[in-house]
Structure formats: structure tokens, C-alpha cells
Design an enzyme around this catalytic site. Structure first.
Site, PDB file in Angstrom:
ATOM      1  N   LYS A 266     -40.553  15.455  17.516  1.00  0.00           N
ATOM      2  CA  LYS A 266     -39.809  14.521  18.379  1.00  0.00           C
ATOM      3  C   LYS A 266     -39.917  13.140  17.744  1.00  0.00           C
ATOM      4  CE  LYS A 266     -39.844  11.814  21.429  1.00  0.00           C
ATOM      5  NZ  LYS A 266     -39.241  10.459  21.295  1.00  0.00           N
TER       6      LYS A 266
ATOM      7  N   GLY B  31     -48.739   6.851  17.435  1.00  0.00           N
ATOM      8  CA  GLY B  31     -48.086   5.903  18.334  1.00  0.00           C
ATOM      9  C   GLY B  31     -49.117   5.031  19.013  1.00  0.00           C
ATOM     10  N   SER B  32     -48.759   4.498  20.161  1.00  0.00           N
ATOM     11  CA  SER B  32     -49.643   3.536  20.830  1.00  0.00           C
ATOM     12  C   SER B  32     -50.808   4.251  21.522  1.00  0.00           C
ATOM     13  CB  SER B  32     -48.850   2.732  21.847  1.00  0.00           C
ATOM     14  OG  SER B  32     -48.360   3.594  22.844  1.00  0.00           O
ATOM     15  N   THR B  33     -51.858   3.507  21.764  1.00  0.00           N
ATOM     16  CA  THR B  33     -53.039   4.088  22.412  1.00  0.00           C
ATOM     17  C   THR B  33     -52.707   4.558  23.827  1.00  0.00           C
ATOM     18  OG1 THR B  33     -54.559   2.839  21.040  1.00  0.00           O
ATOM     19  CG2 THR B  33     -55.401   3.539  23.176  1.00  0.00           C
TER      20      THR B  33
ATOM     21  N   GLU C  51     -53.245   9.443  16.064  1.00  0.00           N
ATOM     22  CA  GLU C  51     -53.280   8.253  15.182  1.00  0.00           C
ATOM     23  C   GLU C  51     -52.722   7.106  16.014  1.00  0.00           C
ATOM     24  OE1 GLU C  51     -54.348   8.143  12.119  1.00  0.00           O
ATOM     25  OE2 GLU C  51     -54.419  10.253  11.570  1.00  0.00           O
TER      26      GLU C  51
ATOM     27  N   CYS D  60     -49.541  -0.218  12.047  1.00  0.00           N
ATOM     28  CA  CYS D  60     -50.733   0.055  12.862  1.00  0.00           C
ATOM     29  C   CYS D  60     -51.976  -0.599  12.264  1.00  0.00           C
ATOM     30  CB  CYS D  60     -50.924   1.551  12.981  1.00  0.00           C
ATOM     31  SG  CYS D  60     -50.922   2.389  11.393  1.00  0.00           S
TER      32      CYS D  60
ATOM     33  N   GLU E  23     -53.116  -5.654  20.587  1.00  0.00           N
ATOM     34  CA  GLU E  23     -52.241  -5.316  19.462  1.00  0.00           C
ATOM     35  C   GLU E  23     -50.863  -5.927  19.722  1.00  0.00           C
ATOM     36  OE1 GLU E  23     -50.810  -1.244  18.953  1.00  0.00           O
ATOM     37  OE2 GLU E  23     -51.206  -1.424  16.812  1.00  0.00           O
TER      38      GLU E  23
HETATM   39  P1  NAD Z   1     -45.126   4.662  21.444  1.00  0.00           P
HETATM   40  O1  NAD Z   1     -46.462   5.185  21.792  1.00  0.00           O
HETATM   41  O2  NAD Z   1     -44.366   3.890  22.453  1.00  0.00           O
HETATM   42  O3  NAD Z   1     -44.146   5.852  21.023  1.00  0.00           O
HETATM   43  C1  NAD Z   1     -44.503   6.763  20.007  1.00  0.00           C
HETATM   44  C2  NAD Z   1     -43.781   8.079  20.240  1.00  0.00           C
HETATM   45  O4  NAD Z   1     -44.252   8.642  21.468  1.00  0.00           O
HETATM   46  C3  NAD Z   1     -42.267   7.948  20.378  1.00  0.00           C
HETATM   47  O5  NAD Z   1     -41.650   9.065  19.757  1.00  0.00           O
HETATM   48  C4  NAD Z   1     -42.062   8.005  21.885  1.00  0.00           C
HETATM   49  O6  NAD Z   1     -40.790   8.507  22.241  1.00  0.00           O
HETATM   50  C5  NAD Z   1     -43.145   8.985  22.301  1.00  0.00           C
HETATM   51  N1  NAD Z   1     -43.582   8.892  23.690  1.00  0.00           N
HETATM   52  C6  NAD Z   1     -43.564   7.799  24.503  1.00  0.00           C
HETATM   53  N2  NAD Z   1     -44.060   8.121  25.717  1.00  0.00           N
HETATM   54  C7  NAD Z   1     -44.412   9.432  25.671  1.00  0.00           C
HETATM   55  C8  NAD Z   1     -44.994  10.343  26.593  1.00  0.00           C
HETATM   56  N3  NAD Z   1     -45.324   9.966  27.825  1.00  0.00           N
HETATM   57  N4  NAD Z   1     -45.236  11.601  26.196  1.00  0.00           N
HETATM   58  C9  NAD Z   1     -44.933  12.000  24.939  1.00  0.00           C
HETATM   59  N5  NAD Z   1     -44.363  11.196  24.016  1.00  0.00           N
HETATM   60  C10 NAD Z   1     -44.116   9.920  24.376  1.00  0.00           C
HETATM   61  O7  NAD Z   1     -45.320   3.830  20.100  1.00  0.00           O
HETATM   62  P2  NAD Z   1     -44.241   2.966  19.310  1.00  0.00           P
HETATM   63  O8  NAD Z   1     -43.981   1.735  20.094  1.00  0.00           O
HETATM   64  O9  NAD Z   1     -43.106   3.838  18.909  1.00  0.00           O
HETATM   65  O10 NAD Z   1     -45.067   2.620  17.995  1.00  0.00           O
HETATM   66  C11 NAD Z   1     -45.977   1.572  17.941  1.00  0.00           C
HETATM   67  C12 NAD Z   1     -47.405   2.044  18.124  1.00  0.00           C
HETATM   68  O11 NAD Z   1     -47.708   3.088  17.213  1.00  0.00           O
HETATM   69  C13 NAD Z   1     -48.397   0.961  17.845  1.00  0.00           C
HETATM   70  O12 NAD Z   1     -49.406   0.964  18.824  1.00  0.00           O
HETATM   71  C14 NAD Z   1     -48.967   1.337  16.497  1.00  0.00           C
HETATM   72  O13 NAD Z   1     -50.242   0.831  16.246  1.00  0.00           O
HETATM   73  C15 NAD Z   1     -48.939   2.810  16.565  1.00  0.00           C
HETATM   74  N6  NAD Z   1     -48.957   3.402  15.230  1.00  0.00           N
HETATM   75  C16 NAD Z   1     -50.098   3.990  14.777  1.00  0.00           C
HETATM   76  C17 NAD Z   1     -50.162   4.516  13.493  1.00  0.00           C
HETATM   77  C18 NAD Z   1     -51.425   5.165  12.970  1.00  0.00           C
HETATM   78  O14 NAD Z   1     -51.354   5.874  11.976  1.00  0.00           O
HETATM   79  N7  NAD Z   1     -52.575   4.962  13.556  1.00  0.00           N
HETATM   80  C19 NAD Z   1     -49.038   4.451  12.673  1.00  0.00           C
HETATM   81  C20 NAD Z   1     -47.899   3.853  13.159  1.00  0.00           C
HETATM   82  C21 NAD Z   1     -47.872   3.333  14.454  1.00  0.00           C
END
Ligand code: NAD
Length: 495
Positions: free
Chosen positions: A188, A241-243, A263, A297, A398
Site C-alpha cells: 500500500k 512512516g510516522s510513529t 521504521e 526520517c 519531528e
Molecule cells: P504516515 O504514517 O502518515 O503514513 C505512512 C503510510 O501509512 C502511508 O501509506 C499511509 O497511507 C499509511 N497509513 C496512515 N494511517 C494508517 C493506518 N491507520 N493504518 C495503516 N496505514 C496507515 O507517514 P508519512 O507522513 O507518509 O511519512 C512521514 C513519516 O514517515 C515521518 O514520521 C518519517 O519520519 C517517517 N519515515 C520513517 C522512515 C524510516 O525508515 N524510519 C523513512 C521514511 C519516513
């Protein structure tokens, strides 16, 4: 010289791009679509299906069928050959892949093009790993002819959920180890940047990937993403994605106790000691945040500088920031591209206001960037805050934007304590010409990756991931293969 604008017009013309389930290109059950707009100027690039839980059921069923079907008969050497063919196809299509990312999520084209070593390296590294999977023969304490051994088996159907900030590397890091181990994937992508992931599925299909081994369901996180995270037919979720979303996914995964790797976000410290090579440290510390407009990130967004050199160092970081060129990612001299969306730019602008309100001083930037050439896009000036204290929101949260918070320090013990005083633990940078100091600090900082006199290095062969609330599990390196494998013990009585 490549005419990127002409190539962009040929690549995306606003038309509908279907998603990919069981080797077929589908519209999605609901008929609803998501618009993919170029964050650099607001142009409509394409529309993609707004997949939902029913589409997710179909994708998970296809992945299960493939996992149990002909894919399970592929030998390690056949999976290796497939990954090598995919690597070749990526090399041939590399410019289109990079252009797609630049248009869809804004990363400057010079930066996307520069990721080839890492992405092609990942595909080739996992091709190598595909033929190394092995168990053990273990001598047990039973009398007689009873043999015990272990085999390593693919974990099954992997649900992968990725953010928008690095779609090519983000998806390959999820898919390549799955192919190497014999798993299947339902991916996804982010609703903010799905186009390159669909292009990746097409390239892999043309390179011979069997139906159902990779399925891409586009859609919203709260709908398609949530359906995948809680799906009883999924054996493992790998999430970047986000924490906050990572926590929601870990909760959703409890229904069938699926494995989870996360991650997540960070608020990484960069520590510049008084004996640092300042010429070397200034550009690296600045770009540790400003690369990809801070949407990384591992951004080293807490810049701890030894008080003796603090003012001089920060004056040079501020100069560096002020000289970066803001522009559309498609222009080859752009240093700072757009922010992914109006919503994310508003969020960053909130921190630009919060900094001075909480007592920080603007050393560079501090505003949205605005000029006729940037019309329709979402741009933020590279910003450096001085006089920051550890309790300010810009030092704790962040931001995921081009914002550095500078924090002076006096002693190494003090900076270790302050650098570690965060819920996150993704990465850290240390600048020192004294080997002993660098070595000691590297061991004392709690983070998944620590770079000394450099930053940002990520390589297919080296494990990457976080500690504390930056997540668990590792991508890259041999550890990554283990995340996709289960161990089975086999006992044989030959008496
Ligand atoms: P996000 O958490 O909003 O979204 C990430 C993904 O999760 C998207 O595909 C989104 O559609 C999906 N998602 C959102 N809500 C969901 C739910 N309830 N259930 C399942 N999936 C869901 O993050 P973002 O805004 O797209 O990206 C930014 C964040 O990602 C930052 O916090 C960044 O630090 C982190 N990030 C971490 C790494 C790493 O390797 N540690 C790398 C890149 C980004």
C-alpha cells in the site's frame, strides 16, 4: 542534455492509472479515485483508484494463492535470476523512475538520479542473499538415532505500507527481500505518492514476476492501509512512516498476532565537538536536514554545537542555508524542492511560527518561499533557529521539514544526556577529529545508526532501523532476510 520538462509531459498526462492485483490492472471496487498532483506546481499528473477493504481482500487472496502456488516451487536460483532481471530492467528504466518520483513527490531530479547505487545495489544484494538461506543440523540429548535440524521458511504474505518521501527505495526495500525469501507482497503506497510504485509493478511484471507475488493497492491509510494492517490473511506487516501510525498498526496487528517491523520517525542529534573539522561539518550538518527539503526520517534536526565554536559554526550554517536554491524538482540546479502537500507545508509553517514564539532566534529562512516561479507549489525556506532550548517544541517534535534547531553544549557528558533525552532513536551524527571522542560518543548515543564525520550513508549491506519509538526490526544487511523467514525444527527418528 535531457529535456526533463518534455519527458515529464510524455510521462503523465492526467489520465487514470489502475492498481495491480493478481497480475491484472484494476479500477477498484468503489470507482472512487485519488488525484496525484505535482507538489511543485499543482498540476494534475494522474488519478489512481481509492482502493478499499474489498480490494484489499482480493489482493491478500491473490498473494496467498501465489504463495501456495507455482511461486512456492521457484528454486533459490530462480528467485535470484528474477531479481537480477528486475535489476537490469530498473537500470534501463532508471530515468523514468526518477522523473516519476520527482514529479509525484517533489524530490530534486539530481537527488533521485543519485539513488541508483543504493536501489540497484539493493536488488543485487538480495539476489545474492536468495541463495544463502540455510538451517542447521543440531546434536540433541536424546539417546538413539534421533536427528534434529532446522529449516528457514518464508514467513508468507507480507503487507507493506510505505510513506511518500522515498517511494523507489522504500518499496524496493520491502519487495526485494520478499522475492529473495519466497514470500509474497501486498503493498500500500502513500496516497500522496503512488505513481512510481505502480510503475515499479509494471517493470517487475515485464521482467517476469509471476502473478500475485506483488500486488499494489492504492488508497487512503485509514481505509486501505488499516484494512491491510488488520487483515487475518497477512502474516507480517512491514511499515515505514510516522510513529503515531506505527502504533496504530502494531495495535491492529494483534488480531492474528502477525509479525510487525516498524521504521518510524526521529529527532536525530548531530553533535559538533570543539575539535571538529568545521569546513567538513558545515555542509554535511546542513544537508543532514535540508536534503529532500527536510522530509527525511533521519534528518539531523537537533544540531548540538560546542559552545566554543557555536557562534562561528552557526553563522556558517546560516550562510549555507541562505545560498541554497529553492525550485521545482525538475530543474537540475534545484537544491530545495517543494513540500509534499499544502497540509504538510501548513504543519511546518506552524513550527516556523512556534520557534520565535517560544524564544528562538531566526538565523536563516523562517518563512514560506514565494516567487512567480514557485506558483501553485508548496515551498518552505531552509530555516535555522538559534537560541533554542531543549524544552521548545522545535527541539522535541519531528518537523519533517527544512528546519534546524541549534543547541550549544559545554561538556561531552552533558551532550550525551541531552541528545538521548528524546523518545526517538533513529540516527545520530558526530563531528570530531579526535578518534577517542568520536568512538566514545558513538557508543553512548542511543540510535540505530551513528555516522562519524559524515551523515546519511545507507547501504544495502548495512542494517538500518531504529530503537525506542523510532521502531524495531532492521532493513538492509543479513538481518533483513531474517525478518522475512521463520524457523521450523524437524525431528527424525531413524531407529
Ligand atoms: P504516515 O504514517 O502518515 O503514513 C505512512 C503510510 O501509512 C502511508 O501509506 C499511509 O497511507 C499509511 N497509513 C496512515 N494511517 C494508517 C493506518 N491507520 N493504518 C495503516 N496505514 C496507515 O507517514 P508519512 O507522513 O507518509 O511519512 C512521514 C513519516 O514517515 C515521518 O514520521 C518519517 O519520519 C517517517 N519515515 C520513517 C522512515 C524510516 O525508515 N524510519 C523513512 C521514511 C519516513
Amino acid at each position: 542534455m535531457t529535456d526533463w520538462k518534455a519527458r515529464a509531459a510524455a510521462l503523465y498526462d492526467g489520465s487514470f492509472r489502475p492498481m495491480f492485483i493478481d497480475g491484472a490492472w484494476c479500477k477498484g471496487r468503489s470507482g472512487k479515485v485519488i488525484e496525484a498532483r505535482n507538489p511543485a506546481n499543482g498540476d494534475l499528473l494522474a488519478t489512481v483508484p481509492q482502493g478499499d477493504a474489498v480490494d484489499m481482500d482480493a489482493a491478500v487472496a491473490a498473494a496467498r494463492k501465489a504463495f501456495l502456488g507455482p511461486w512456492s516451487k521457484f528454486t533459490p536460483f530462480e528467485r535470484q535470476a528474477l531479481l537480477l532481471r528486475i535489476a537490469e530492467a530498473f537500470e534501463q528504466n532508471w530515468e523514468d523512475l526518477c522523473l516519476s518520483d520527482t514529479l509525484d513527490m517533489g524530490m530534486p531530479i539530481q537527488r533521485t538520479l543519485g539513488n541508483s547505487r543504493r536501489v540497484l545495489g539493493m536488488l543485487r544484494f538480495y539476489a545474492g542473499q536468495a541463495v544463502t538461506i540455510h538451517g542447521q543440523t543440531i546434536q540433541n540429548s536424546f539417546p538413539g538415532e534421533i536427528y534434529s535440524s532446522t529449516v528457514r521458511e518464508p514467513i508468507g504474505v507480507v503487507g507493506a505500507i510505505i510513506p511518500w518521501n522515498a517511494p523507489i527505495a522504500g518499496s524496493i526495500w520491502k519487495i526485494a527481500p520478499a522475492i529473495a525469501t519466497g514470500c509474497t507482497v501486498v503493498l500500500k503506497p502513500s496516497e500522496e505518492a503512488s505513481l512510481t510504485v505502480l510503475m515499479i509493478a509494471k517493470i517487475m511484471q515485464e521482467a517476469g514476476l509471476p502473478d500475485g507475488v506483488l500486488n499494489v493497492v492504492t488508497g487512503l491509510g485509514t481505509e486501505a492501509g488499516a484494512a491491510l494492517a488488520q487483515h487475518p490473511g497477512v502474516d507480517k506487516i512491514v511499515f515505514t512512516g510516522s510513529t503515531a501510525t506505527g502504533q496504530a498498526i502494531a495495535r491492529a496487528a494483534t488480531g492474528n498476532l502477525k509479525h510487525v517491523s516498524l521504521e518510524l520517525g526521529g529527532k536525530s542529534p548531530v553533535i559538533v565537538c570543539r575539535d571538529a573539522d568545521i569546513d567538513q561539518a558545515v555542509p554535511v550538518a546542513a544537508m543532514s536536514v535540508f536534503a529532500n527539503s527536510g522530509q527525511i526520517c533521519i534528518a539531523g534536526s537537533r544540531l548540538f554545537v560546542a559552545r566554543e565554536i557555536h557562534d562561528e559554526f552557526m553563522r556558517r550554517v546560516a550562510d549555507y542555508a541562505s545560498n541554497l536554491k529553492i525550485g521545482q524538482g525538475i530543474e537540475t540546479d534545484t537544491d530545495i524542492g517543494p513540500i509534499i502537500s499544502a497540509r504538510q507545508a501548513d504543519r511546518i509553517a506552524g513550527y516556523l511560527a512556534a520557534g520565535p514564539n517560544e524564544g528562538a532566534k531566526v538565523l536563516a529562512g523562517g518563512n514560506r518561499a514565494d516567487s512567480p516561479a514557485l506558483q501553485g507549489g508548496h515551498y518552505i525556506q531552509p530555516t535555522v533557529f538559534g537560541d533554542v532550548t531543549d524544552d521548545m517544541s522545535i527541539a522535541r517534535e519531528e518537523i519533517f521539514g527544512p528546519v534546524i534547531s541549534a543547541l550549544p553544549f559545554d561538556t561531552l557528558d552533558e551532550v550525551v544526556e541531552r541528545a538521548n533525552a528524546t523518545p526517538y532513536g533513529l540516527a545520530a551524527g558526530i563531528f570530531s577529529t579526535h578518534l577517542g571522542t568520536a568512538h566514545k560518543l558513538a557508543h553512548r548515543i542511543k540510535a540505530g545508526s551513528v555516522w562519524v564525520n559524515m551523515y546519511h550513508a545507507i547501504d544495502p549491506v548495512v542494517p538500518f532501523g531504529g530503537v525506542k519509538m523510532s521502531g524495531y526490526g532492521r532493513e538492509g544487511g543479513i538481518e533483513h532476510m531474517q525478518e522475512y523467514l521463520d524457523t521450523k525444527a524437524i525431528w527424525i527418528n531413524t531407529d
